[in-house]
Design a protein around this motif. Structure first.
Motif, PDB file in Angstrom:
ATOM      1  N   HIS A 185       2.140  11.152   2.403  1.00  0.00           N
ATOM      2  CA  HIS A 185       1.587  10.333   1.301  1.00  0.00           C
ATOM      3  C   HIS A 185       0.067  10.246   1.427  1.00  0.00           C
TER       4      HIS A 185
ATOM      5  N   GLU B 282       7.839  -2.200   2.533  1.00  0.00           N
ATOM      6  CA  GLU B 282       8.173  -1.024   1.717  1.00  0.00           C
ATOM      7  C   GLU B 282       8.598  -1.437   0.311  1.00  0.00           C
TER       8      GLU B 282
ATOM      9  N   GLU C 247      -1.479   3.640   2.400  1.00  0.00           N
ATOM     10  CA  GLU C 247      -0.918   4.603   3.356  1.00  0.00           C
ATOM     11  C   GLU C 247      -1.613   4.513   4.715  1.00  0.00           C
TER      12      GLU C 247
ATOM     13  N   GLU D 168       9.300   5.360  -0.544  1.00  0.00           N
ATOM     14  CA  GLU D 168       9.140   4.001   0.012  1.00  0.00           C
ATOM     15  C   GLU D 168      10.448   3.223  -0.109  1.00  0.00           C
TER      16      GLU D 168
ATOM     17  N   ALA E 293       6.916   7.235   9.529  1.00  0.00           N
ATOM     18  CA  ALA E 293       5.465   7.410   9.675  1.00  0.00           C
ATOM     19  C   ALA E 293       5.078   8.836   9.312  1.00  0.00           C
TER      20      ALA E 293
ATOM     21  N   ALA F 202       0.053   1.715   6.237  1.00  0.00           N
ATOM     22  CA  ALA F 202       1.406   2.088   6.660  1.00  0.00           C
ATOM     23  C   ALA F 202       1.356   2.785   8.018  1.00  0.00           C
ATOM     24  N   GLN F 203       0.375   3.686   8.195  1.00  0.00           N
ATOM     25  CA  GLN F 203       0.239   4.370   9.486  1.00  0.00           C
ATOM     26  C   GLN F 203       0.061   3.357  10.611  1.00  0.00           C
TER      27      GLN F 203
ATOM     28  N   HIS G 146      12.598   4.239   2.635  1.00  0.00           N
ATOM     29  CA  HIS G 146      12.210   3.629   3.920  1.00  0.00           C
ATOM     30  C   HIS G 146      12.743   2.197   4.019  1.00  0.00           C
TER      31      HIS G 146
ATOM     32  N   TYR H  29       3.311   1.122  11.156  1.00  0.00           N
ATOM     33  CA  TYR H  29       4.362   1.865  11.854  1.00  0.00           C
ATOM     34  C   TYR H  29       3.971   2.102  13.303  1.00  0.00           C
TER      35      TYR H  29
ATOM     36  N   GLU I  81       6.505  10.719   7.050  1.00  0.00           N
ATOM     37  CA  GLU I  81       6.433  10.818   5.581  1.00  0.00           C
ATOM     38  C   GLU I  81       5.194  10.118   5.051  1.00  0.00           C
ATOM     39  N   GLU I  82       4.784   9.049   5.739  1.00  0.00           N
ATOM     40  CA  GLU I  82       3.577   8.335   5.283  1.00  0.00           C
ATOM     41  C   GLU I  82       2.337   9.229   5.462  1.00  0.00           C
TER      42      GLU I  82
ATOM     43  N   MET J  88       6.142   9.036  -4.131  1.00  0.00           N
ATOM     44  CA  MET J  88       5.902   8.019  -3.110  1.00  0.00           C
ATOM     45  C   MET J  88       6.827   6.830  -3.324  1.00  0.00           C
TER      46      MET J  88
END
Ligand SMILES: [Fe+2]
Ligand SMILES: [Fe+2]
Length: 217
Positions: free
Chosen positions: A99, A148, A66, A180, A93, A69-70, A183, A73, A95-96, A176
């Motif tokens: 997570h 994803e 995660e 994903e 981002a 992912a931040q 996404h 994104y 929603e991440e 999650m």
């Protein structure tokens, strides 16, 4: 010779300060979830120390994912040209961050901590996100969809290996997983190009290294 991709406009100073703030919050501040944590209604199960350590290792991997992912994104949002793609990246981002909050709390509950390597994963993912965005929106979105999908498959594998009685971690991983795949689907709808197999393979290898290190460190 292939034409070079047209470079996106440079972000403003305000935007860069804002992005720096996102980085600090991701790495150093507790994340907050607007949605209820998926395990909020589930009681903590009795677990052996070995099971707890294993569950914490897996949740640490998911937390690191995660963090990546931040950064991804963020990098992609900085360089995406299409406003629709930029908005979708922003929403995903968001929603991440949830997570991040869920996995962070679960790690605490299991008596553990996030990976010490998170700043490195963040830096690498940010660079990859910026690079994907510079190449062009359809590849940017393709990279996102593939990421994803791979994360989704990875979460699915965790459902097989998490201790059976750890219903709290399972609930977090299940939600999650659903998010994903959503996404990935959204990226496809926005025009993601399928990535060449060697690129997808390289991404899978990189993620294997990250997961085995984050599990332990
Ligand atoms: Fe996520
Ligand atoms: Fe995601």
């Amino acid at each position: 010779m292939l034409p070079l991709p047209k470079l996106p406009a440079l972000p403003s100073v305000d935007r860069l300060i804002n992005e720096f703030d996102v980085m600090l919050r991701t790495l150093a501040a507790p994340a907050i979830s607007e949605r209820a944590h998926p395990d909020a209604h589930i009681d903590e199960a009795e677990m052996s120390e070995a099971d707890k350590t294993h569950a914490a290792g897996l949740m640490r991997v998911n937390h690191s994912g995660e963090v990546c992912a931040q950064a991804l994104y963020q990098g992609q949002g900085l360089t995406a040209r299409d406003p629709k793609a930029r908005e979708a990246l922003k929403q995903a981002a968001h929603e991440e961050v949830e997570h991040l909050a869920w996995t962070e709390r679960r790690l605490q509950e299991l008596g553990s901590r996030p990976s010490l390597l998170n700043p490195f994963w963040y830096a690498g993912s940010l660079a990859m996100g910026v690079a994907a965005g510079v190449i062009g929106d359809k590849w940017n979105l393709g990279f996102l969809a593939e990421t994803e999908r791979q994360v989704g498959a990875h979460l699915q594998s965790h459902l097989h290996t998490l201790p059976q009685q750890d219903a709290k971690s399972r609930a977090v991983v299940e939600q999650m997983h659903t998010d994903e795949l959503g996404h990935a689907e959204q990226a496809v709808q926005l025009g993601a190009a399928p990535l060449p197999a060697p690129v997808a393979g390289l991404m899978a290898t990189t993620s294997k290294v990250m997961t085995s290190l984050s599990y332990r460190l």
